[in-house]
Design an enzyme around this catalytic site. Structure first.
Site, PDB file in Angstrom:
ATOM      1  N   ASP A  57     -11.143   2.832   3.985  1.00  0.00           N
ATOM      2  CA  ASP A  57     -11.544   1.425   3.861  1.00  0.00           C
ATOM      3  C   ASP A  57     -13.068   1.301   3.835  1.00  0.00           C
ATOM      4  O   ASP A  57     -13.602   0.213   3.630  1.00  0.00           O
ATOM      5  CB  ASP A  57     -10.995   0.619   5.049  1.00  0.00           C
ATOM      6  CG  ASP A  57      -9.848  -0.287   4.644  1.00  0.00           C
ATOM      7  OD1 ASP A  57      -9.663  -0.488   3.429  1.00  0.00           O
ATOM      8  OD2 ASP A  57      -9.148  -0.787   5.534  1.00  0.00           O
ATOM      9  N   LYS A 105       0.843  -1.201   0.000  1.00  0.00           N
ATOM     10  CA  LYS A 105       0.000   0.000   0.000  1.00  0.00           C
ATOM     11  C   LYS A 105       0.877   1.249   0.000  1.00  0.00           C
ATOM     12  O   LYS A 105       0.601   2.220  -0.715  1.00  0.00           O
ATOM     13  CB  LYS A 105      -0.952  -0.021   1.206  1.00  0.00           C
ATOM     14  CG  LYS A 105      -2.045  -1.075   1.039  1.00  0.00           C
ATOM     15  CD  LYS A 105      -2.852  -1.356   2.300  1.00  0.00           C
ATOM     16  CE  LYS A 105      -3.804  -2.532   2.034  1.00  0.00           C
ATOM     17  NZ  LYS A 105      -4.556  -2.972   3.201  1.00  0.00           N
ATOM     18  N   GLN A 165      -4.570  -1.663   9.422  1.00  0.00           N
ATOM     19  CA  GLN A 165      -4.486  -2.985   8.800  1.00  0.00           C
ATOM     20  C   GLN A 165      -5.160  -4.023   9.704  1.00  0.00           C
ATOM     21  O   GLN A 165      -4.832  -4.146  10.883  1.00  0.00           O
ATOM     22  CB  GLN A 165      -3.008  -3.357   8.551  1.00  0.00           C
ATOM     23  CG  GLN A 165      -2.821  -4.654   7.802  1.00  0.00           C
ATOM     24  CD  GLN A 165      -3.391  -4.604   6.380  1.00  0.00           C
ATOM     25  OE1 GLN A 165      -3.241  -3.627   5.672  1.00  0.00           O
ATOM     26  NE2 GLN A 165      -4.069  -5.673   5.970  1.00  0.00           N
TER      27      GLN A 165
END
Ligand code: NAD
Length: 288
Positions: A121, A54, A98
């Protein structure tokens, strides 16, 4: 006849190049450089690889990044304090924690601490609610990537029968809303569905997001259907999807492979979401 293979690597490269161009335009037009904050707790090797990828993608897209790496024993309160501070930090546009965190941390509590305007997200209740209500917000990256792949393949969604197998908050549920938003007729199948092959056979568009290698075979697929395989399952024979590719490729009209299908799309859509969050925050500053 063999199905058209939908190449997720190629589509993700196109999306990432498009985002890089748009980031440059945004900055040239007086905008600030978008910045993504990543937060990683613990030593899970796969999570480290995901976050490293990422951060690499940010660099390639001209997006800034700030990485916070915390030891596995970090307590939930300290993690939430960090996530809230990032939410208040004017220099940060996107926050990515994460997942999954170590077992002693409640992922839902951490997600609830994310500023919804920076929730790249798309996991907060605010963004999930906006999506369910058909209103604009930040959309979870993997389902957004599925729609991008369907569009790339030229799949007609308006009025199509779409069956999604799996109803997780991460993939299945957001896809229900996204496909409804495109005027598909949507069916959500799951572990209690009585006759899965019969339900799936109705689908013009079949999406598998289950986590069971090879669950869907030729008997689940209407000839000519578009099949999107979200599953990523580590097996003794390597990475496998939820779809038995060798069988289904002979029946479907188009299909995504695993690996190289949906997988690469997630990071591409994360870049797109980070730019979108930066744009929205910049507009909010102008209009108040
Ligand atoms: P999950 O475990 O949260 O949900 C699985 C869903 O499948 C549940 O809703 C369950 O009802 C359903 N299900 C389970 N067994 C079933 C069966 N036998 N028949 C019908 N339905 C069944 O999983 P998830 O987080 O949505 O992930 C699903 C898969 O997608 C996993 O393989 C995961 O690794 C993969 N995934 C990939 C990406 C990516 O490509 N970047 C992102 C997220 C998830």
């Amino acid at each position: 006849m063999s199905a058209q293979i939908i190449d997720g690597k190629q589509v993700s490269t196109e999306v990432r190049e498009r985002v890089a161009d748009e980031v440059a335009e945004f900055i040239a037009g007086g905008g600030h450089q978008p910045v993504l904050a990543t937060v990683l707790v613990g030593d899970d090797p796969a999570s480290h690889v995901y976050v490293a990828n990422k951060l690499k993608a940010c660099k390639a897209a001209g997006i800034g990044s700030v990485h916070h790496e915390l030891p596995a024993e970090t307590n939930q309160r300290d993690l939430i304090t960090l996530v809230r501070a990032l939410g208040d930090d004017d220099g940060i546009d996107g926050i990515l924690v994460q997942l999954p965190p170590p077992d002693h941390i409640d992922a839902d509590a951490v997600i609830a601490a994310i500023n919804p305007a920076k929730d790249v997200d798309g996991l907060t209740a605010t963004n999930a609610g906006l999506l369910a209500g058909g209103r604009p917000g930040l959309v979870p990256c993997t389902p957004a990537g599925v729609i991008e792949l369907l569009d790339h393949a030229g799949t007609e969604l308006e009025g199509a029968e779409a069956v999604i197998v799996g109803r997780s908050n991460l993939v299945g549920r957001p896809l229900i809303s996204l496909l409804l938003g495109r005027n598909a007729t949507v069916t959500a199948a799951h572990s209690r569905t009585r006759d899965l092959p019969a339900v799936c056979q109705r689908a013009d568009v079949l999406v598998a997001a289950v986590g069971v290698p090879g669950l869907l075979g030729a008997e689940h697929v209407k000839p000519g259907a578009t099949v999107i395989d979200v599953g990523i399952n580590r097996t003794d024979d390597g990475l496998k999807g939820d779809v038995d590719f060798d069988q289904v490729v002979e029946v479907a009209g188009a299909i995504t492979p695993v690996p190289g299908g949906v997988g690469p799309m997630t990071i591409a859509m994360l870049m797109a979401n980070t730019l979108e969050a930066a744009r929205a925050r910049s507009l909010a500053k102008v209009w108040g």
